[in-house]
Design an enzyme around this catalytic site. Structure first.
Site, PDB file in Angstrom:
ATOM      1  N   TRP A  63       0.833  -1.200   0.000  1.00  0.00           N
ATOM      2  CA  TRP A  63       0.000   0.000   0.000  1.00  0.00           C
ATOM      3  C   TRP A  63       0.860   1.238   0.000  1.00  0.00           C
ATOM      4  O   TRP A  63       2.041   1.198   0.328  1.00  0.00           O
ATOM      5  CB  TRP A  63      -1.042  -0.006   1.123  1.00  0.00           C
ATOM      6  N   ASN A  64       0.214   2.343  -0.428  1.00  0.00           N
ATOM      7  CA  ASN A  64       0.915   3.623  -0.557  1.00  0.00           C
ATOM      8  C   ASN A  64       0.109   4.715   0.119  1.00  0.00           C
ATOM      9  O   ASN A  64      -1.086   4.551   0.374  1.00  0.00           O
ATOM     10  CB  ASN A  64       1.040   3.997  -2.043  1.00  0.00           C
ATOM     11  N   HIS A  71      -7.452  19.695  -7.253  1.00  0.00           N
ATOM     12  CA  HIS A  71      -7.740  19.912  -8.679  1.00  0.00           C
ATOM     13  C   HIS A  71      -6.577  19.398  -9.527  1.00  0.00           C
ATOM     14  O   HIS A  71      -5.855  20.158 -10.160  1.00  0.00           O
ATOM     15  CB  HIS A  71      -8.045  21.393  -8.920  1.00  0.00           C
ATOM     16  N   HIS A  75     -10.551  15.686 -12.697  1.00  0.00           N
ATOM     17  CA  HIS A  75     -11.075  16.100 -11.389  1.00  0.00           C
ATOM     18  C   HIS A  75     -12.402  16.830 -11.499  1.00  0.00           C
ATOM     19  O   HIS A  75     -12.791  17.298 -12.565  1.00  0.00           O
ATOM     20  CB  HIS A  75     -10.039  16.931 -10.625  1.00  0.00           C
ATOM     21  N   ASP A  77     -14.886  19.866 -10.111  1.00  0.00           N
ATOM     22  CA  ASP A  77     -14.936  21.201  -9.494  1.00  0.00           C
ATOM     23  C   ASP A  77     -16.294  21.355  -8.815  1.00  0.00           C
ATOM     24  O   ASP A  77     -17.335  21.353  -9.483  1.00  0.00           O
ATOM     25  CB  ASP A  77     -14.835  22.306 -10.549  1.00  0.00           C
ATOM     26  N   HIS A  81     -15.536  25.746  -4.962  1.00  0.00           N
ATOM     27  CA  HIS A  81     -14.217  26.075  -5.510  1.00  0.00           C
ATOM     28  C   HIS A  81     -14.079  27.562  -5.823  1.00  0.00           C
ATOM     29  O   HIS A  81     -12.982  28.102  -5.790  1.00  0.00           O
ATOM     30  CB  HIS A  81     -14.001  25.238  -6.779  1.00  0.00           C
ATOM     31  N   HIS A 209     -15.870  28.951 -14.361  1.00  0.00           N
ATOM     32  CA  HIS A 209     -15.842  28.917 -12.900  1.00  0.00           C
ATOM     33  C   HIS A 209     -16.839  29.935 -12.320  1.00  0.00           C
ATOM     34  O   HIS A 209     -17.666  29.604 -11.472  1.00  0.00           O
ATOM     35  CB  HIS A 209     -14.430  29.213 -12.395  1.00  0.00           C
TER      36      HIS A 209
HETATM   37 MN    MN Z   1     -10.562  22.477 -10.994  1.00  0.00          MN
END
Ligand code: MN
Length: 258
Positions: A63-64, A71, A75, A77, A81, A209
């Site tokens: 595992w890590n 973002h 991804h 938003d 945001h 946005h």
């Molecule tokens: Mn974004």
């Protein structure tokens, strides 16, 4: 309780007549990240550190741990945001109603236009032209802008010049139209962010946005394989990590399509 629609879906998926398409790019230290002007704090790249790999630290398990900006890569938003969307009670990754995480998609193909002009801007006129052929965009659905940008090398994907990045995106009036006239769920792109590279100079700046999140709508960035989807008819599963008060997150975006 038996539901024939769901039964049919499962059967058609098993038969291969309904496909599952992965709209997600690989997430690694090589995943391109957005660069902001130097007076602003930068978002860190994806970083993975081994906890154990069948060794003294964990003889039977691998595992890590990982870290990255919310973002990064493919991804989501969330409305939280952006300054215009900060006050929605259901606008964070943990408060978005789950019914909004599964929705139909409209795919607008402007790959030819973007190949000819990296600063290409999607307009409401182009959307209305698309609607004449494919039907009206319904409220509560995704609009995905296909540019084939995800097929580019990292350098050409970011496409920086001295005056900033040159990548396609939506115009201000297009975002006004989709938010207010069509009441869409959100706007998705293949580029590193939902806005055009030169959108810092628009009025208002960063309209995807500003206007999407200001109207409690979502964004999806760094999508891929949009060329494998029909203009209409795909169902998108886009569920960000349930980060408490998160502004977005990397995620796996899945399309279910004929
Ligand atoms: Mn974004």
């Amino acid at each position: 309780m038996k539901n024939s629609t769901l039964t049919n879906l499962v059967n058609e998926m098993a038969a291969g007549s309904i496909r599952v398409v992965d709209l997600t790019v690989p997430l690694s230290a090589d995943t391109p990240i957005i660069g902001l002007p130097e007076e602003f704090k930068q978002s860190p790249a994806f970083k993975m550190e081994k906890i154990s790999h069948f060794d003294k630290d964990g003889p039977a398990w691998y595992w890590n741990s990982f870290s990255c900006g919310e973002h990064t890569g493919t991804h989501f938003d969330a409305p939280a945001h952006w300054v215009t969307g900060q006050n929605y009670k259901d606008g964070c990754t943990d408060t978005i109603p789950p019914a909004k995480l599964v929705a139909a998609a409209n795919v607008i193909d402007v790959s030819k236009e973007a190949a000819e002009n990296p600063d290409y801007l999607l307009s409401s006129a182009k959307i209305e032209e698309w609607e004449k052929e494919h039907g009206k965009i319904e409220a509560g659905t995704w609009v995905l802008m296909r540019t084939d940008w995800s097929k580019r090398s990292t350098k050409d994907f970011l496409n920086y010049a001295e005056d900033g990045p040159h990548t396609p995106g939506p115009s201000v009036e297009c975002m006004e139209f989709l938010a207010k006239e069509r009441d869409i769920l959100g706007f998705g792109v293949e580029t590193i962010g939902t806005d055009a590279g030169q959108a810092f100079a628009f009025d208002p700046a960063f309209p995807a946005h500003h206007l999407m999140h200001g109207n409690n709508k979502f964004g999806l960035a760094s999508l891929t394989n949009l060329d494998q989807l029909p203009p209409k008819g795909a169902l998108i599963v886009a569920a960000p990590l349930k980060i408490v008060q998160g502004s977005g997150s990397p995620l796996r975006v899945i399309a279910i399509t004929a």
